[in-house]
Design a protein around this motif. Structure first.
Motif, short mmCIF file in Angstrom:
data_model
loop_
_atom_site.label_atom_id
_atom_site.label_comp_id
_atom_site.label_asym_id
_atom_site.label_seq_id
_atom_site.Cartn_x
_atom_site.Cartn_y
_atom_site.Cartn_z
N SER A 108 1.06 -1.19 0.07
CA SER A 108 0.16 -0.01 0.03
C SER A 108 0.92 1.29 0.04
O SER A 108 0.53 2.28 -0.59
CB SER A 108 -0.80 0.19 1.16
N LYS A 109 1.93 1.32 0.57
CA LYS A 109 2.93 2.38 0.74
C LYS A 109 3.41 2.40 -0.61
O LYS A 109 3.50 3.85 -1.08
CB LYS A 109 3.91 2.28 1.74
N VAL A 110 3.97 1.58 -1.18
CA VAL A 110 4.34 1.70 -2.44
C VAL A 110 3.25 2.07 -3.81
O VAL A 110 3.55 3.09 -4.47
CB VAL A 110 4.98 0.24 -3.15
N THR A 111 2.06 1.76 -3.49
CA THR A 111 1.00 2.26 -4.44
C THR A 111 0.78 3.60 -4.19
O THR A 111 0.79 4.59 -4.98
CB THR A 111 -0.20 1.50 -4.10
N TYR A 112 0.88 3.93 -2.94
CA TYR A 112 0.62 5.51 -2.35
C TYR A 112 1.83 6.34 -3.17
O TYR A 112 1.51 7.41 -3.57
CB TYR A 112 0.64 5.64 -0.90
N GLN A 113 2.91 5.94 -2.96
CA GLN A 113 4.04 6.84 -3.33
C GLN A 113 4.25 6.92 -4.86
O GLN A 113 4.40 8.04 -5.60
CB GLN A 113 5.25 6.05 -2.84
N ILE A 114 3.92 5.80 -5.66
CA ILE A 114 4.04 5.85 -7.05
C ILE A 114 2.68 6.65 -7.46
O ILE A 114 2.93 7.45 -8.43
CB ILE A 114 3.92 4.48 -7.86
N ARG A 115 1.70 6.40 -6.99
CA ARG A 115 0.43 7.11 -7.48
C ARG A 115 0.44 8.76 -7.22
O ARG A 115 0.13 9.48 -8.03
CB ARG A 115 -0.96 6.75 -6.64
N GLN A 116 1.17 8.90 -5.98
CA GLN A 116 1.46 10.38 -5.86
C GLN A 116 2.35 10.98 -6.65
O GLN A 116 2.20 12.11 -7.08
CB GLN A 116 2.03 10.53 -4.37
N GLN A 117 3.45 10.25 -7.06
CA GLN A 117 4.43 10.83 -7.91
C GLN A 117 3.86 11.07 -9.32
O GLN A 117 3.98 11.88 -10.11
CB GLN A 117 5.60 9.76 -8.29
N ALA A 118 2.89 10.04 -9.64
CA ALA A 118 2.20 10.18 -11.11
C ALA A 118 1.24 11.39 -11.03
O ALA A 118 1.15 12.34 -11.89
CB ALA A 118 1.49 8.94 -11.41
N PHE A 119 0.66 11.76 -9.96
CA PHE A 119 -0.24 12.66 -9.97
C PHE A 119 0.36 13.84 -9.79
O PHE A 119 0.10 14.99 -10.62
CB PHE A 119 -1.09 12.56 -8.70
N ASN A 120 1.46 14.28 -9.14
CA ASN A 120 2.30 15.32 -9.26
C ASN A 120 2.88 15.56 -10.56
O ASN A 120 2.98 16.73 -11.07
CB ASN A 120 3.62 15.13 -8.13
N LYS A 121 3.51 14.56 -11.28
CA LYS A 121 3.88 14.62 -12.54
C LYS A 121 2.70 15.36 -13.68
O LYS A 121 3.20 16.12 -14.43
CB LYS A 121 4.27 13.30 -13.13
N ASP A 337 8.82 9.49 -16.67
CA ASP A 337 9.69 9.71 -17.39
C ASP A 337 9.58 10.79 -18.43
O ASP A 337 10.45 11.24 -19.07
CB ASP A 337 10.73 8.86 -17.98
N GLU A 338 8.21 11.08 -18.54
CA GLU A 338 8.02 12.22 -19.45
C GLU A 338 8.45 13.48 -18.97
O GLU A 338 8.48 13.90 -17.78
CB GLU A 338 6.29 12.41 -19.52
N LYS A 339 8.88 14.29 -20.11
CA LYS A 339 9.47 15.50 -19.82
C LYS A 339 8.44 16.41 -19.37
O LYS A 339 7.38 16.60 -19.75
CB LYS A 339 10.27 16.27 -21.20
N GLU A 340 8.86 17.25 -18.12
CA GLU A 340 8.03 18.06 -17.66
C GLU A 340 8.07 19.79 -18.47
O GLU A 340 8.76 19.80 -19.09
CB GLU A 340 8.13 18.46 -16.16
N GLU A 341 7.18 20.57 -18.07
CA GLU A 341 7.49 21.87 -18.87
C GLU A 341 8.83 22.46 -18.90
O GLU A 341 9.50 22.49 -17.72
CB GLU A 341 6.18 22.86 -18.17
N HIS A 342 9.32 22.69 -19.84
CA HIS A 342 10.54 23.44 -19.78
C HIS A 342 10.57 24.79 -19.31
O HIS A 342 9.88 25.69 -19.41
CB HIS A 342 11.03 23.82 -21.62
#
Length: 595
Positions: A108-121, A337-342
């Motif tokens: 659950s912690k791994v799911t939480y962390q990856i999902r949060q990173q994806a949302f922030n991305k 790994d998608e590039k964020e706004e320049h």
């Protein structure tokens, strides 16, 4: 979509190898998330190994119970066995709870962390990314892929460790008690390994197709919800339902392929194992061998062999979970790994805008052949109001998007205060803008909090009320039971288009930015409300730069300058009176607007 359902199965070998490399990288990357919880994982693995050891070790007591307890009528052996059974099951239950809880917590912690990173991305990706990716597929990534990634991997690890230890313990007991009979069973091990390898490759192919089909289901569902009114009015419910049926059925087919592969692998493995058990029975029937085996030993070996079938079955199923998890990992990590706004700018735009300059600006959207803007040059003085007019698709809104750096313009083509906008830090650049578009976005909150939303400072209730008054929001808010504290619903679904636009305008007023962009901001207002808004902006836009994108020419008569754009090119500029006197493109638009 259905016609291409076998495309993944026909990929060339180099594509499959490349896919395998990506999966290996994703696997190693996923491990780093679990290593953050090393202590808890060690506890889980220790408990899991203990559970398997106890679970499989119970069979060892069959031999003394039969040979000593029953064969020699030793009551003390049976009494001791009764106590051991209680202790074994107590220890078994404790280790089972510890391992399951610890693994579930880490997962659950791994799911939480990856999902949060994806949302922030998601919040920092460039606008062009969303032009090329459906919202349904992105939602599927955050909800389905992130869950599959950790849950499937955790399930796979649990099964691998638990069943491997059980198999190791059972084989050790068998080999210790009768190595001859055990060798027969070991002959089938390479055959089972070959079957598992074939099944693994099949699971990988189907898992990728299942992931794609889940994104299609999410996208189709989202589109049906968003366009429900149009679907009803255009009487296209049957057509939309048929399309969804194709997508839904394709998803079902992929699920069934996954289940069929799993279902057929189990009986095949068990059938092969049954030959080994049959061979053991035939060998044991030999009189010479039979004399060397006690009833307890023979029973132990036979039960152990039968008990091997379950862990072998579980291990054959492991690829279903593992491949689903690794496929989801490939998808999630590719997204992360998608590039964020320049944003390489270092300068801060803190002062008032003195000039906005466009120099030979040309811009073409990705995937388009026709440029949206062609050699566009213009200077806007700070503190003035400029309106951009033209036909739909002429490039008016593109100017606003490039100015806000929602899309990246060519270097040295747009300047604010004689400094290229790419040299400014994105946050400081956008802080100087208040943007009101024709597509209003409201949060599921109160009217007041929607007006506050995006304001980069602390705002008092009095300021919110004043902005609401100036934007003509109080006219309809006062009719509501809770006034400005009324909930607006998801994206303001309880409000009319004009009411939603007035809230957005109040938000812009409260933001008090030095540059205000109105992109068809008054298009949904009636004449009376529009008059109030124009008066409010006249008062509040003093010493501010106002850029208006409009179709209704009646709303821009009083701006300092009107810029006419046609097919991405600046064709005329001047005041309303000057442009009418030229009898050019603007006058033609104005005449058509009046008719």
């Amino acid at each position: 979509m259905i016609n291409n359902k076998n495309s993944l199965e026909k990929l060339p070998s180099d594509s499959l190898n490349n896919s395998s490399n990506i999966t290996t990288i994703s696997y190693r990357r996923l491990i780093t998330y679990y290593l953050l919880h090393k202590k808890l994982i060690c506890i889980a693995l220790l408990a899991l190994s203990s559970f398997s050891l106890v679970d499989a070790g119970m069979i060892y007591f069959v031999k003394p119970l039969i040979d000593q307890g029953l064969g020699k009528a030793d009551s003390s052996t049976l009494q001791l066995g009764a106590l051991l059974i209680i202790g074994i099951f107590l220890l078994r239950g404790l280790t089972s709870f510890t391992s399951n809880y610890a693994i579930a917590y880490v997962s659950s912690k791994v799911t939480y962390q990856i999902r949060q990173q994806a949302f922030n991305k998601l919040l920092y990706l460039p606008r062009a990314f969303f032009d090329n990716n459906s919202r349904g597929s992105l939602i599927a990534k955050l909800i389905y892929d992130s869950e599959q990634l950790s849950q499937s991997f955790a399930s796979a690890v649990v099964v691998v460790i638990r069943e491997s230890v059980i198999i190791l313990v059972l084989l050790t007991m068998m080999f210790y008690n009768s190595w001859q009979l055990t060798l027969i069973f070991l002959v089938i091990a390479p055959i089972i390994a070959l079957i598992i390898n074939k099944v693994s490759k099949r699971f990988k192919i189907i898992s990728r197709k299942l992931q794609t089909s889940m994104a299609d289901v999410s996208q189709a569902t989202e589109q049906a919800i968003l366009n429900q009114q149009e679907i009803i009015l255009l009487n296209t419910s049957g057509e939309i339902s048929n399309k969804f049926e194709d997508i839904n059925n394709h998803n079902r087919q992929q699920n069934m392929k996954l289940q069929a592969t799993s279902a057929i692998s189990n009986p095949v493995i068990q059938l092969i194992a049954s030959f080994a058990i049959a061979a053991v029975l035939l060998l044991a029937s030999n009189e010479q061998v039979l004399q060397q085996l006690s009833p307890g030993t023979f029973t132990l070996v036979l039960i152990a062999m039968g008990s091997l079938l379950k862990p072998l079955k579980q291990l054959s199923n492991i690829n279903q979970y593992l491949q689903k998890g690794l496929t989801a990992a490939d998808s999630m990590f590719s997204f992360l790994d998608e590039k964020e706004e320049h944003d390489s700018g270092t300068k801060q735009l803190l002062s008032q805008c003195s000039t906005i300059t466009f120099k030979n600006l040309s811009f073409t959207y990705t995937g388009k052949s026709q440029p949206a803007l062609k050699q566009f040059s213009l200077q806007v003085k700070g503190g003035t109001s400029v309106a951009f007019v033209g036909e739909s698709g002429s490039g008016k809104s593109t100017l606003a998007r490039l100015l806000l750096r929602l899309y990246q313009s060519p270097a040295q083509s747009i300047f604010i205060n004689d400094i290229a906008i790419e040299k400014y830090n994105l946050a400081s650049l956008r802080a100087q803008f208040a943007y009101v578009s024709q597509d209003i976005v409201l949060i599921d909150d109160t009217l007041a909090n929607n007006i506050r939303f995006g304001c980069n400072r602390q705002v008092s209730n009095e300021e919110v009320e004043q902005a609401a008054f100036d934007a003509n929001v109080t006219v309809f808010a006062n009719e509501l039971a809770l006034g400005l504290n009324t909930q607006v619903g998801e994206n303001g679904r309880s409000l009319s288009g004009g009411q939603r636009q007035r809230i957005a305008i109040a938000r812009a007023i409260l933001r008090d930015a030095s540059i205000i962009i109105l992109d068809e901001a008054t298009s949904a207002l009636d004449n009376h409300s529009e008059q109030h808004i124009q008066e409010a902006f006249t008062r509040l836009c003093k010493n501010k730069t106002l850029l208006v994108i409009a179709h209704k020419l009646s709303s821009i008569k009083n701006v300092d300058k009107i810029v006419v754009i046609n097919q991405g090119e600046l064709v005329e500029q001047g005041t309303h009176t000057e442009l009418l006197a030229k009898a050019g493109y603007y006058r033609t638009m104005h005449t058509r607007d009046l008719s």
